[in-house]
Motif scaffolding. Structure first.
Motif, PDB file in Angstrom:
ATOM      1  N   GLY A  28       0.811  -1.216   0.000  1.00 29.26           N
ATOM      2  CA  GLY A  28       0.000   0.000   0.000  1.00 29.26           C
ATOM      3  C   GLY A  28       0.841   1.262   0.000  1.00 29.26           C
ATOM      4  O   GLY A  28       0.579   2.200  -0.768  1.00 29.26           O
ATOM      5  N   PHE A  29       1.854   1.285   0.852  1.00 27.37           N
ATOM      6  CA  PHE A  29       2.687   2.481   0.962  1.00 27.37           C
ATOM      7  C   PHE A  29       3.443   2.753  -0.332  1.00 27.37           C
ATOM      8  O   PHE A  29       3.364   3.837  -0.908  1.00 27.37           O
ATOM      9  N   TRP A  30       4.186   1.760  -0.799  1.00 28.83           N
ATOM     10  CA  TRP A  30       5.023   1.966  -1.975  1.00 28.83           C
ATOM     11  C   TRP A  30       4.218   2.029  -3.264  1.00 28.83           C
ATOM     12  O   TRP A  30       4.595   2.732  -4.207  1.00 28.83           O
ATOM     13  N   GLY A  31       3.103   1.303  -3.319  1.00 30.89           N
ATOM     14  CA  GLY A  31       2.245   1.384  -4.499  1.00 30.89           C
ATOM     15  C   GLY A  31       1.652   2.774  -4.658  1.00 30.89           C
ATOM     16  O   GLY A  31       1.574   3.315  -5.770  1.00 30.89           O
ATOM     17  N   SER A  32       1.254   3.395  -3.557  1.00 32.42           N
ATOM     18  CA  SER A  32       0.670   4.737  -3.638  1.00 32.42           C
ATOM     19  C   SER A  32       1.699   5.767  -4.086  1.00 32.42           C
ATOM     20  O   SER A  32       1.368   6.748  -4.761  1.00 32.42           O
ATOM     21  N   LEU A  33       2.974   5.540  -3.747  1.00 33.00           N
ATOM     22  CA  LEU A  33       4.007   6.495  -4.123  1.00 33.00           C
ATOM     23  C   LEU A  33       4.228   6.550  -5.633  1.00 33.00           C
ATOM     24  O   LEU A  33       4.688   7.570  -6.156  1.00 33.00           O
ATOM     25  N   VAL A  34       3.913   5.454  -6.336  1.00 32.23           N
ATOM     26  CA  VAL A  34       4.023   5.469  -7.796  1.00 32.23           C
ATOM     27  C   VAL A  34       3.184   6.608  -8.365  1.00 32.23           C
ATOM     28  O   VAL A  34       3.634   7.384  -9.219  1.00 32.23           O
ATOM     29  N   PHE A  35       1.968   6.723  -7.880  1.00 33.94           N
ATOM     30  CA  PHE A  35       1.037   7.715  -8.422  1.00 33.94           C
ATOM     31  C   PHE A  35       1.244   9.082  -7.779  1.00 33.94           C
ATOM     32  O   PHE A  35       1.088  10.111  -8.434  1.00 33.94           O
ATOM     33  N   TYR A  36       1.632   9.105  -6.527  1.00 34.14           N
ATOM     34  CA  TYR A  36       1.934  10.372  -5.849  1.00 34.14           C
ATOM     35  C   TYR A  36       3.111  11.075  -6.531  1.00 34.14           C
ATOM     36  O   TYR A  36       3.031  12.247  -6.884  1.00 34.14           O
ATOM     37  N   ASN A  37       4.203  10.343  -6.751  1.00 38.27           N
ATOM     38  CA  ASN A  37       5.379  10.936  -7.400  1.00 38.27           C
ATOM     39  C   ASN A  37       5.077  11.407  -8.818  1.00 38.27           C
ATOM     40  O   ASN A  37       5.613  12.422  -9.281  1.00 38.27           O
ATOM     41  N   SER A  38       4.224  10.664  -9.511  1.00 32.43           N
ATOM     42  CA  SER A  38       3.936  11.003 -10.908  1.00 32.43           C
ATOM     43  C   SER A  38       3.164  12.314 -11.035  1.00 32.43           C
ATOM     44  O   SER A  38       3.088  12.899 -12.117  1.00 32.43           O
ATOM     45  N   TYR A  39       2.586  12.795  -9.941  1.00 30.47           N
ATOM     46  CA  TYR A  39       1.873  14.066  -9.964  1.00 30.47           C
ATOM     47  C   TYR A  39       2.825  15.266  -9.979  1.00 30.47           C
ATOM     48  O   TYR A  39       2.422  16.374 -10.348  1.00 30.47           O
ATOM     49  N   LEU A  40       4.090  15.076  -9.560  1.00 30.70           N
ATOM     50  CA  LEU A  40       4.995  16.217  -9.374  1.00 30.70           C
ATOM     51  C   LEU A  40       5.115  17.111 -10.601  1.00 30.70           C
ATOM     52  O   LEU A  40       4.925  18.337 -10.505  1.00 30.70           O
ATOM     53  N   PRO A  41       5.424  16.568 -11.794  1.00 30.34           N
ATOM     54  CA  PRO A  41       5.506  17.463 -12.965  1.00 30.34           C
ATOM     55  C   PRO A  41       4.146  17.987 -13.423  1.00 30.34           C
ATOM     56  O   PRO A  41       4.088  18.951 -14.191  1.00 30.34           O
ATOM     57  N   ASP A  42       3.064  17.370 -12.954  1.00 32.91           N
ATOM     58  CA  ASP A  42       1.723  17.844 -13.315  1.00 32.91           C
ATOM     59  C   ASP A  42       1.319  19.078 -12.514  1.00 32.91           C
ATOM     60  O   ASP A  42       0.583  19.930 -13.006  1.00 32.91           O
ATOM     61  N   ILE A  43       1.813  19.167 -11.277  1.00 30.47           N
ATOM     62  CA  ILE A  43       1.337  20.236 -10.384  1.00 30.47           C
ATOM     63  C   ILE A  43       2.380  21.327 -10.155  1.00 30.47           C
ATOM     64  O   ILE A  43       2.050  22.396  -9.650  1.00 30.47           O
ATOM     65  N   ALA A  44       3.652  21.063 -10.546  1.00 29.21           N
ATOM     66  CA  ALA A  44       4.715  22.045 -10.302  1.00 29.21           C
ATOM     67  C   ALA A  44       5.546  22.271 -11.556  1.00 29.21           C
ATOM     68  O   ALA A  44       5.811  21.335 -12.308  1.00 29.21           O
ATOM     69  N   TYR A  45       5.963  23.514 -11.761  1.00 25.42           N
ATOM     70  CA  TYR A  45       6.870  23.843 -12.855  1.00 25.42           C
ATOM     71  C   TYR A  45       8.289  23.418 -12.482  1.00 25.42           C
ATOM     72  O   TYR A  45       8.599  23.251 -11.297  1.00 25.42           O
ATOM     73  N   PRO A  46       9.179  23.212 -13.486  1.00 22.55           N
ATOM     74  CA  PRO A  46      10.534  22.717 -13.192  1.00 22.55           C
ATOM     75  C   PRO A  46      11.262  23.493 -12.103  1.00 22.55           C
ATOM     76  O   PRO A  46      11.927  22.901 -11.257  1.00 22.55           O
ATOM     77  N   GLU A  47      11.127  24.824 -12.108  1.00 21.60           N
ATOM     78  CA  GLU A  47      11.836  25.627 -11.110  1.00 21.60           C
ATOM     79  C   GLU A  47      11.240  25.485  -9.703  1.00 21.60           C
ATOM     80  O   GLU A  47      11.857  25.898  -8.720  1.00 21.60           O
ATOM     81  N   GLN A  48      10.045  24.904  -9.612  1.00 19.63           N
ATOM     82  CA  GLN A  48       9.404  24.695  -8.308  1.00 19.63           C
ATOM     83  C   GLN A  48       9.646  23.293  -7.748  1.00 19.63           C
ATOM     84  O   GLN A  48       9.422  23.052  -6.555  1.00 19.63           O
ATOM     85  N   GLN A  49      10.086  22.380  -8.600  1.00 21.79           N
ATOM     86  CA  GLN A  49      10.054  20.963  -8.229  1.00 21.79           C
ATOM     87  C   GLN A  49      11.029  20.584  -7.125  1.00 21.79           C
ATOM     88  O   GLN A  49      10.708  19.770  -6.260  1.00 21.79           O
ATOM     89  N   ASP A  50      12.232  21.165  -7.115  1.00 19.35           N
ATOM     90  CA  ASP A  50      13.181  20.860  -6.042  1.00 19.35           C
ATOM     91  C   ASP A  50      12.613  21.264  -4.686  1.00 19.35           C
ATOM     92  O   ASP A  50      12.650  20.502  -3.715  1.00 19.35           O
ATOM     93  N   SER A  51      12.078  22.480  -4.624  1.00 19.49           N
ATOM     94  CA  SER A  51      11.616  23.007  -3.340  1.00 19.49           C
ATOM     95  C   SER A  51      10.351  22.301  -2.853  1.00 19.49           C
ATOM     96  O   SER A  51      10.224  22.001  -1.667  1.00 19.49           O
ATOM     97  N   VAL A  52       9.409  22.019  -3.765  1.00 19.27           N
ATOM     98  CA  VAL A  52       8.167  21.374  -3.323  1.00 19.27           C
ATOM     99  C   VAL A  52       8.419  19.907  -2.968  1.00 19.27           C
ATOM    100  O   VAL A  52       7.793  19.356  -2.046  1.00 19.27           O
ATOM    101  N   SER A  53       9.371  19.263  -3.659  1.00 22.01           N
ATOM    102  CA  SER A  53       9.744  17.898  -3.306  1.00 22.01           C
ATOM    103  C   SER A  53      10.355  17.866  -1.916  1.00 22.01           C
ATOM    104  O   SER A  53      10.009  17.017  -1.080  1.00 22.01           O
ATOM    105  N   ALA A  54      11.259  18.817  -1.646  1.00 22.27           N
ATOM    106  CA  ALA A  54      11.867  18.905  -0.314  1.00 22.27           C
ATOM    107  C   ALA A  54      10.825  19.236   0.747  1.00 22.27           C
ATOM    108  O   ALA A  54      10.869  18.710   1.863  1.00 22.27           O
TER     109      ALA A  54
END
Length: 431
Positions: free
Chosen positions: A130-156
């Motif tokens: 459950g934990f690791w399976g959900s991360l597949v889809f959670y991580n895949s949202y990053l480029p959908d919701i943040a621009y490249p210059e935002q991705q380092d900071s929002v990931s952190a």
């Protein structure tokens, strides 16, 4: 509700808040209370081995092998599900599904016992799924919701929120455990597993409320679509031939992530078995203190890593972090006393959040322009999971053969060294 625009503060916060919700699993179950509980129930029986699957297996080797099998399953099913998610445009439904599987499995750990070992391992197994399976889809949202210059900071920010939220629940759980008599501590640990499931499911609702459904909508899922994920992986592999930077980065990531995730998954089991804690409850308290130390230092570590990457570039920063990891693994072989373990734990915390956050955002920034981000992040996650399977199997096998986890940990140094050389081949540019 009106869909929030990409890059909006509220959307970024909602995405990062899932780390707050699900990171309690990685701390309380994977790192803190459950490993202590697991060591305790074997200690109460006065044994280190258990008859399971037709053989006698060392307790720590058993949990390593079950963990490896769970990651193997995740590596296999995530391409199937990500293919369906990309086609139907409903990543959110799959994110919810794995969240609920994981949360309910955590609640099921309340009944974990050596007398009912198969049911117990099933709950542990599906908690991981459950934990690791959900991360597949959670991580895949990053480029959908943040621009490249935002991705380092929002990931952190996501990792930092996860550390803070998980520490809060861990402290609540520790108050529960430490405020009762010794004969009730095991029961309170069981209640802490229930609290993880409830926390995870409850707080994730905020994320679900604001995250978009997906890139597409209305496509009907047919039988051909089920295996579309594997076709997408093959397509991604083909595109890597035209993206040498991404291909080389993934090679390095595969190797060093194998070691990072293994260390993080077994650290508490190592501390419980290999450190001379003394009499009474010194072991439990010492492990708890070291785990809290790791989490608190990791908050700053993720932020520091983000700033270093902005100054020196992602790849150079990752190389530096891998060097520190390699040194930690060598030193761990000689760790005997609690003070040694605390110092080692501090350094682990410093580089733990940083390498996870920076690895995720570096991959995101190397991606070509595409709407099918779930396929690329499925490839990323499959790479990570296969690495964990190999790492945990090797770790468990060395532990089972030599009867000590020290040899297993020092062996992982090899993967960090190889990872450093592979990262050196990645194009040196500020990413």
């Amino acid at each position: 509700m009106t869909q929030l625009q990409k890059g909006s503060k509220k959307l970024l916060n909602a995405w990062a808040f899932y780390d707050w919700a699900n990171s309690v699993y990685s701390l309380v179950i994977a790192s803190a209370i459950f490993p202590i509980f697991y060591d305790l129930i074997f200690e109460e029986k006065g044994v280190k081995h258990i008859a399971v699957f037709g053989t006698s297996m060392k307790s720590t080797a058993l949990i390593s092998f079950v963990t490896a099998f769970a990651f193997l399953v995740v590596a296999f099913i995530s391409p199937l599900l990500s293919g369906i998610a990309d086609y139907s445009g409903n990543k959110k439904s799959f994110l919810k599904l794995f969240c609920y599987i994981g949360g309910l499995s955590c609640i099921g750990l309340y009944w974990f016992s050596l007398d009912n070992i198969y049911w117990s391992l099933v709950c542990y197994f599906f908690g991981l799924i459950g934990f690791w399976g959900s991360l597949v889809f959670y991580n895949s949202y990053l480029p959908d919701i943040a621009y490249p210059e935002q991705q380092d900071s929002v990931s952190a920010k996501g990792y930092s929120m996860g550390y803070i939220g998980s520490v809060i629940l861990l402290i609540i759980n520790l108050v529960m455990v430490l405020s009762v008599e010794d004969n009730m501590k095991e029961e309170m640990m069981r209640y802490s597993f229930v609290s993880v499931g409830v926390w995870w499911i409850l707080f994730s609702q905020y994320t679900y409320y604001y995250l978009p459904k997906g890139n597409r909508s209305g496509n009907k899922v047919t039988g051909d679509v089920v295996f579309n994920g594997f076709k997408e992986l093959r397509k991604v592999w083909g595109e890597l031939k035209q993206n040498l930077t991404l291909k080389r980065y993934l090679g390095g990531f595969f190797v060093y992530s194998m070691a990072v995730q293994t260390v993080m998954l077994v650290a508490t089991y190592f501390g419980a078995e290999e450190i001379q804690w003394g009499e009474g409850g010194a072991k439990q308290m010492g492990l708890i203190v070291s785990i809290l130390l790791i989490q608190l230092v990791a908050v700053g570590g993720a932020v520091i890593t983000s700033k270093l990457s902005a100054k020196y570039g992602n790849i150079k920063t990752l190389i530096g972090i891998n060097i520190i990891w390699a040194i930690i693994c060598v030193c761990a072989f000689f760790v005997v006393l609690p003070i040694h373990f605390y110092i080692t734990a501090g350094f682990v915390g410093l580089v733990m959040g940083g390498i996870q956050s920076l690895s995720r955002s570096t991959y995101s920034k190397f991606l070509p322009e595409t709407k099918d981000t779930a396929s690329f992040f499925s490839f990323y996650d499959v790479t990570e999971k296969i690495g964990i399977v190999i790492g945990m199997l090797l770790y468990g096998a060395i532990d089972q053969i030599f009867g000590s986890m020290r040899y297993s940990v020092v062996f992982l140094t090899l993967f960090f060294i190889i990872g450093i050389f592979l990262l050196l081949r990645v194009e040196r540019k500020k990413s």
